[in-house]
Design an enzyme around this catalytic site. Structure first.
Site, PDB file in Angstrom:
ATOM      1  N   GLU A   1     -14.650  -9.033   4.817  1.00 56.96           N
ATOM      2  CA  GLU A   1     -13.411  -8.313   4.500  1.00 56.96           C
ATOM      3  C   GLU A   1     -12.844  -7.738   5.788  1.00 56.96           C
ATOM      4  OE1 GLU A   1     -13.965  -5.425   1.358  1.00 56.96           O
ATOM      5  OE2 GLU A   1     -15.213  -6.842   0.247  1.00 56.96           O
TER       6      GLU A   1
ATOM      7  N   ASP B   1      -9.807   5.716   1.663  1.00 61.37           N
ATOM      8  CA  ASP B   1     -11.009   5.539   2.470  1.00 61.37           C
ATOM      9  C   ASP B   1     -11.582   6.878   2.903  1.00 61.37           C
ATOM     10  OD1 ASP B   1     -11.468   2.626   2.929  1.00 61.37           O
ATOM     11  OD2 ASP B   1      -9.368   2.747   3.531  1.00 61.37           O
TER      12      ASP B   1
END
Lengths: 265, 403
Positions: free
Chosen positions: A50, A61
């Site tokens: 990824e 995040d």
């Protein structure tokens, strides 16, 4: 003819069990060293890589990936440069699936059509963190036309009815968010994961990967043994080591190698 | 005449708005949206809220004829909608009462919020104390430094302040952190957004709770002047005080609406917060909604700058973007320096120390209506008082306020 132009999508050929997906931010800690990191990751032939496209405000995040984003942006990474990096690596991609993970604003600003043109036949899947089911139609259609899978995220808060809607025609893999947390936080609750993964398996035949909070070999083994999940996603833990080692790049590369060898079970 | 009906069910104001958040937040936002829809029809909720507005906040706030400023400008007849007289010193408390009362009804036991200037944080802290709910305020460390009085107020009110060190260490980063905390604690916590920004249903909900300002102002001016105003003017950061004032006037097509952004050192410089009037702005996705944002060519969000911490935000509520595109509201910007001059002038002329935020709207009046439009009536939203800005202003004016 169309079928000649359409290359196969690696995500359609994932192994049945123990799928390993490794996340890394493009341009971290800078553009040159980032290429070395990805070369190292690719040399281990994980099932999926990824590629995180840096964004100034990565609200889903945790602090580690945010710091990685900040460093990458400081080294003047741009979406264009990230795509060039991915393109270069793809020459040696073989059976590894390439997935881009990003926030909507970066690709919107780049131009959606231009972006898809750039990643066609290179990237197999796209995770747009802040693009929920309700907003996805336009982008999903564009991706489908170009044989790129839009990867769906499911959280413990997603109920069955909603999961059914989201996972209709899902392809590639299902990104199951293991804790109601942000990337790299909280401890894993294997029983909860297992219950939720089981119920996802009843809804969809697409492989389920567990992400968020997978930190060590023990976590990977536990998820493999104690849950029905088809694999794991590791992200923050790969980046954390860089800060643990006080940003000594050579030491970091070595520890990365060792860590990936460990988590490949 | 078409009645104004925005947003649609998906939270769209024209093409702006929406819900651009991670799946972890979607179920909670949908739950909030449902609860909010239900509560809107709940008469008991309305009664409770109105009672708090009256007895806890001190509403209705007066509509005050600013005679000396009117005389000085020699332009339209100026009225201040005096939301700076509210409990906690700004319009922010209107929205906090609405959202926290809703949170209570939804069974949430904990409050999370972000703050820039600290006005929203103080209001959230006060209302959380009133409802005996623990309260956690995310605040950029840069803002903590320049808003010390408000930081102390929040602590006195029992809130826990969580300093945010990431990014530009101001409002947008505080919002990122608050959203992260909410993702982790969504089951028991309510996130109280202070502006008309963020994902649906926040822009709508905040506007609705703040529209008490415009409703009162409209009734008050009709009573005093027997007619509607010609011009309605307010400052814009994320856009809650202005949406609250503008919304009840949107269908009055003859009423001219003016929004004033913070230009910082100049709208086209790098040190600006003029989200809709800067050359560096374009529509994008930030904090869950599609709206104008200050961003570079690569879609990275710029840091905003304004002398006023309350306007120091690189985004703006999606409804403002819509009102800009449809030209229903005209947007302008005012520099730090101009705002600081207006701050001093208003204090001397009216005996009212305005916050630096409405000082931007004041500066716009002084700049644009001098010797003009004498037969017109204008309402300005005095959305906050200047006590919190004394140190900032003293510093900018080269005065030592500690002596």
């Amino acid at each position: 003819m169309l079928w000649e132009l359409m290359q196969m999508n690696n995500l359609d050929f994932l192994p049945k069990k123990k799928i390993l997906s490794l996340f890394m931010t493009c341009g971290f800690p800078n553009i040159i060293q980032s290429k070395k990191i990805f070369d190292e990751i690719l040399s281990h032939r994980p099932d999926i890589i990824e590629f995180g496209l840096p964004f100034s405000d990565p609200m889903a995040d945790g602090p580690i990936i945010q710091r990685a984003n900040e460093l990458a942006l400081k080294s003047d990474i741009t979406t264009k440069k990230s795509l060039e990096l991915i393109n270069k690596l793809s020459k040696n991609k073989q059976s590894t699936s390439f997935v881009i993970m990003c926030y909507l604003n970066t690709i919107r600003k780049f131009g959606l059509n231009k972006f898809i043109k750039n990643i066609k036949n290179i990237v197999d899947g796209l995770i747009i963190v802040d693009l929920p089911f309700e907003e996805e139609t336009e982008i999903k259609n564009l991706l489908t036309e170009n044989n790129i899978h839009l990867i769906k995220l499911i959280s413990p808060m997603t109920d069955r009815k909603r999961a059914k809607k989201i996972l209709k025609n899902s392809k590639g893999f299902i990104y199951y968010i293991s804790s109601t947390g942000i990337t790299g936080s909280n401890k894993l609750d294997h029983r909860e994961i297992n219950n939720n993964v089981k119920s996802l398996k009843k809804i969809s035949s697409t492989p389920v990967l567990v992400g968020f909070g997978v930190k060590s070999k023990q976590d990977v083994v536990a998820i493999s043994k104690q849950t029905n999940a088809d694999g794991v996603i590791i992200g923050s833990a790969l980046i954390q080591k860089y800060f643990d080692l006080k940003m000594d790049f050579n030491k970091y590369l070595k520890s990365l190698k060792k860590f990936i060898q460990e988590v490949k079970i | 005449m078409k009645t104004y009906k925005q947003p649609n069910k998906l939270g769209r104001f024209g093409e702006f708005g929406g819900m651009y958040v991670a799946e972890t937040l979607m179920p909670i936002l949908l739950e909030l949206d449902e609860s909010y829809k239900k509560i809107q029809k709940d008469k008991k909720f309305k009664r409770e809220l109105n009672d708090l507005f009256k007895n806890y906040v001190g509403r209705p706030s007066p509509l005050y004829h600013a005679k000396n400023l009117t005389k000085y400008i020699n332009g339209p007849k100026i009225y201040f909608k005096r939301d700076e007289l509210n409990h906690t010193g700004a319009h922010k408390i209107n929205n906090c009462l609405g959202q926290i009362l809703l949170a209570k009804k939804m069974g949430k036991t904990r409050i999370i919020a972000e703050t820039g200037a600290g006005q929203h944080g103080v209001a959230v802290s006060a209302v959380s104390a009133y409802f005996s709910m623990p309260c956690f305020i995310f605040m950029g460390s840069k803002d903590i430094e320049r808003q010390k009085p408000n930081v102390f107020r929040m602590k006195l009110l029992g809130a826990t302040i969580i300093p945010v060190e990431s990014g530009s260490k101001s409002l947008k980063d505080a919002m990122n952190e608050a959203l992260r905390e909410w993702i982790k604690r969504c089951r028991d916590s309510a996130y109280v957004i202070g502006s008309t920004a963020g994902p649906h249903p926040y822009p709508k909900m905040v506007r609705d709770f703040q529209s008490v300002i415009g409703k009162e102002a409209r009734e008050q001016i009709l009573k005093v002047e027997k007619r509607l105003p010609d011009i309605v003017c307010a400052c814009i950061g994320g856009g809650s005080n202005s949406m609250g004032l503008f919304y009840p006037f949107l269908n009055d097509k003859k009423v001219k609406l003016i929004g004033v952004e913070a230009a910082g050192e100049g709208a086209n410089t790098k040190k600006t917060a003029a989200t809709m009037t800067s050359a560096n702005s374009s529509p994008g996705v930030l904090h869950g909604s599609y709206s104008y944002v200050l961003q570079n060519k690569d879609g990275q969000i710029n840091e905003a700058h304004s002398i006023s911490a309350g306007l120091d935000y690189p985004g703006v509520g999606p409804e403002h973007s819509y009102l800009k595109e449809t030209k229903r509201v005209k947007y302008f910007s005012i520099t730090d320096k101009e705002a600081l001059n207006a701050f001093q002038l208003c204090s001397k002329l009216e005996g009212i120390i305005p916050a630096l935020e409405p000082s931007h709207a004041l500066a716009y009046l002084i700049k644009s209506f001098k010797n003009k439009d004498k037969n017109k009536i204008l309402i300005l939203n005095m959305c906050g008082r200047g006590d919190k800005d004394l140190f900032t202003a003293a510093n900018a004016l080269g005065v030592d306020a500690n002596e």
